[in-house]
Design an enzyme around this catalytic site. Structure first.
Site, PDB file in Angstrom:
ATOM      1  N   ASP A 210     -32.335 -16.247  19.727  1.00  0.00           N
ATOM      2  CA  ASP A 210     -31.938 -17.624  20.029  1.00  0.00           C
ATOM      3  C   ASP A 210     -31.745 -18.453  18.764  1.00  0.00           C
ATOM      4  O   ASP A 210     -32.531 -18.339  17.816  1.00  0.00           O
ATOM      5  CB  ASP A 210     -33.041 -18.260  20.892  1.00  0.00           C
ATOM      6  CG  ASP A 210     -32.670 -19.647  21.369  1.00  0.00           C
ATOM      7  OD1 ASP A 210     -31.796 -19.741  22.240  1.00  0.00           O
ATOM      8  OD2 ASP A 210     -33.235 -20.635  20.859  1.00  0.00           O
ATOM      9  N   GLU A 269     -27.437 -15.288  18.737  1.00  0.00           N
ATOM     10  CA  GLU A 269     -26.792 -16.484  19.291  1.00  0.00           C
ATOM     11  C   GLU A 269     -26.474 -17.400  18.120  1.00  0.00           C
ATOM     12  O   GLU A 269     -27.356 -18.046  17.554  1.00  0.00           O
ATOM     13  CB  GLU A 269     -27.717 -17.217  20.274  1.00  0.00           C
ATOM     14  CG  GLU A 269     -26.957 -18.336  20.990  1.00  0.00           C
ATOM     15  CD  GLU A 269     -27.710 -19.643  21.171  1.00  0.00           C
ATOM     16  OE1 GLU A 269     -27.181 -20.528  21.850  1.00  0.00           O
ATOM     17  OE2 GLU A 269     -28.810 -19.799  20.609  1.00  0.00           O
TER      18      GLU A 269
HETATM   19  C1  GLC Z   1     -30.193 -21.859  22.728  1.00  0.00           C
HETATM   20  C2  GLC Z   1     -30.370 -21.630  24.208  1.00  0.00           C
HETATM   21  C3  GLC Z   1     -30.521 -22.957  24.881  1.00  0.00           C
HETATM   22  C4  GLC Z   1     -31.726 -23.669  24.314  1.00  0.00           C
HETATM   23  C5  GLC Z   1     -31.646 -23.771  22.802  1.00  0.00           C
HETATM   24  C6  GLC Z   1     -32.952 -24.168  22.213  1.00  0.00           C
HETATM   25  O1  GLC Z   1     -29.030 -22.518  22.440  1.00  0.00           O
HETATM   26  O2  GLC Z   1     -29.316 -20.867  24.710  1.00  0.00           O
HETATM   27  O3  GLC Z   1     -30.622 -22.833  26.275  1.00  0.00           O
HETATM   28  O4  GLC Z   1     -31.820 -24.959  24.855  1.00  0.00           O
HETATM   29  O5  GLC Z   1     -31.310 -22.540  22.218  1.00  0.00           O
HETATM   30  O6  GLC Z   1     -33.866 -23.118  22.297  1.00  0.00           O
END
Ligand code: GLC
Ligand code: CA
Length: 581
Positions: A210, A269
């Protein structure tokens, strides 16, 4: 890499399971592992290769579980570690791999380290795992710098010290309940390496990382400059130091073995506008793949899509990393709604305006079907966000008092947030909770489901055409080998089955074919295929133009996203053709 040569994740179809909204086993209105486990046969029949779980850890749920209080356990609302083990084992027995979400940028105010940091006071070792700093200005009343939270408002919150006085501030790039870890602290690095080992040893096949580009901060904590590009000079976005962390994670991923062999995948991500910067994350000693946000954000426009597809394919080149294709996830508007608007792009910054545009759900659905076939024909792995296979739309009329997303609350309602794509799935029946919860449920689903979803339940869509059994398509109208007007679920099931069985959908690159304006046409060939055998070549043609176009010469229609009238491919329709004999 496995001895057989090809890694499973290179062309996997990965189902994103947002556990809170998938299936509720115990009737409290919240999805859980018992509910999800009971639906494993559904996922096996759908034909997915892997499941990615959004965070399932103990969490006060200020940000849907992305605020983690314990990285080695399961939230009691979702179940227990034993439930997770059972799920992993059952999924593996069905040939389905498991990917979990790890959130390294920040923890939770409920994490024991944060409690210890508050108790430890200024200058303590416990505080050094986070970013605690004195404030600026008289009395330290101003935050240490001007950084803003991604969810709105300042990225700093002031604490009250043990003696009751106002004290230091701590950094949170997201909600105040999500304090950022300081990755310069060796204890933080060691902790996450151990967390990775913990889950790999339980049989996990991959990690979705993440907010992967945010971990390292400029220790001087300088003010952010408006419009500053991500990269080494940015105080927290995409700094070069972050790569060292993922190199150490790769060593761990490569060193463990489990039920399915030592073929673990790290998936980042990373939202970065510059492909050259993004590419640095995928290399032989770092991550295996990254999400493809340019594709997810791209408007329904042939040229724009072709450009993004080419850029994506070029991206993986040097490291041999496969592309990933994503139409939606738990952070963005559902694809049916996006493609049903006049502006079909997606942009996190502009979401607040998109929700004011009218949505043509019928058009959005036709296009989402075409987008699904286009996406599944591309070389690489594909992600399916739960409910996408049912054609669910963004629920834009959730009453304000029921909205949960901090993005909504922290922007004073200016940004509708992400609740609309997180509404619990409809499984069966004609009224809420549509089989999401058992009949004797004590609570309603945690977000309200639209009554119109009675037509989009798994049961309704399975009955209305296109369920696959024994390799043939049943229900819906079938002509010339193509499914013409079955349900979205039928289309996904059939497409995934063909994608798995056709040799041409393997690892080999695509080759663009000449096509009229507004039309995308490309061939996929089996890597070592004998092209005299027509089965080795598949052509995908997606018509994004306003007029019907003729089909190229072909042997068979494998699958079409909508009816092919008079041998023509109508607007907003994609077809898979077998070329050759
Ligand atoms: C990422 C996740 C999202 C979350 C953020 C903070 O972007 O996909 O859902 O709010 O991280 O952890
Ligand atoms: Ca439950």
């Amino acid at each position: 890499m496995p001895e057989s040569g090809r890694s499973w994740w290179r062309d996997a179809a990965i189902y994103q399971l947002y556990v809170r909204s998938f299936a509720d086993g115990n009737g409290d209105g919240i999805g859980d592992l018992t509910g999800a486990r009971a639906r494993l046969p559904y996922l096996a029949e759908l034909g997915v290769d892997a499941i990615w779980f959004n965070p399932w850890y103990p969490s006060p749920m200020y940000d849907g579980g992305y605020d983690i209080a314990d990285y080695r356990a399961i939230d009691p609302v979702f179940g227990t570690l034993a439930d997770a083990d059972a799920f992993i084992a059952e999924a593996h027995a069905l040939g389905i791999r498991i990917i979990i979400d790890v959130v390294p940028n920040h923890g939770s105010i409920a994490h024991p380290w944060f409690h210890a940091a508050l108790a430890g006071g200024p200058g303590s070792a416990e505080r050094s795992r986070f970013w605690f700093r004195p404030g600026r200005g008289p009395g330290g009343d101003l935050p240490p710098n001007n950084w803003q939270s991604m969810f709105g408002g300042p990225a700093w919150t002031r604490v009250t010290e043990a003696d009751g006085t106002l004290g230091e501030w701590y950094l949170h790039l997201f909600a105040p309940e999500q304090p950022d870890f300081d990755w310069d602290c060796p204890a933080v690095r060691a902790e996450f390496e151990d967390v990775l080992r913990f889950w790999f040893s339980r049989g996990i096949d991959g990690i979705r990382i993440d907010s992967a580009a945010l971990l390292c901060k400029d220790p001087a904590l300088p003010d952010a400059v408006a419009g500053q590009a991500p990269g080494p000079a940015h105080p927290y976005l995409d700094r070069d130091e972050v790569h060292e962390i993922y190199r150490s994670w790769r060593l761990i991923a490569d060193s463990v073995s489990g039920d399915c062999g030592a073929d673990r995948v790290l998936i980042g991500e990373i939202w970065l506008p510059d492909a050259a910067r993004l590419i640095r994350y995928v290399s032989r000693d770092e991550m295996h793949t990254v999400f493809n946000f340019p594709y997810l954000s791209c408007p329904w426009d042939a040229w724009a899509l072709r450009r993004v597809i080419d850029q994506t394919l070029a991206l993986g080149g040097p490291a041999g990393a496969p592309a990933t294709w994503v139409l939606s996830n738990h952070d963005v508007d559902r694809i049916v709604s996006r493609l049903g608007r006049a502006d079909t792009a997606f942009d996190l910054e502009r979401r607040r305006y998109f929700h004011d545009f009218p949505v043509d759900l019928e058009l959005g659905t036709v296009r989402a079907r075409a987008a699904a076939l286009l996406t599944m024909a591309l070389p690489g792995s594909v992600y399916i966000y739960q409910g996408e296979e049912l054609g669910l739309w963004e629920v834009q009329d959730i009453p304000d008092e029921l909205r949960q997303d901090p993005m909504f609350h922290r922007t004073g309602g200016a940004d509708p947030g992400r609740d609309g794509c997180r509404v619990p799935l409809p499984w069966s029946g004609t009224e809420p909770p549509f089989g999401f919860s058992p009949a004797d449920a004590t609570r309603e689903p945690w977000l309200p489901q639209p009554k119109e979803w009675r037509d989009l339940t798994v049961a309704a869509e399975s009955a209305s055409g296109g369920s696959v059994s024994g390799g043939s398509v049943s229900g819906g109208s079938v002509l010339d080998g193509s499914m013409l007007d079955g349900s979205m679920l039928g289309l996904y099931r059939t497409a995934l089955r063909i994608r798995r069985s056709e040799l041409a959908f393997g690892d080999a690159p695509l080759s663009w074919q000449p096509a009229p304006d507004g039309v995308l046409a490309f061939d996929r060939d089996a890597a070592d295929g004998d092209l005299s055998d027509g089965r080795a070549r598949v052509r995908c043609v997606a018509n994004l133009s306003p007029a019907a176009v003729g089909l190229p010469p072909h042997a068979t229609v494998l699958l079409a996203s909508g009816p092919l009238t008079g041998g023509m491919l109508p607007p907003d329709t994609t077809v898979w053709l077998r070329i050759g004999s």
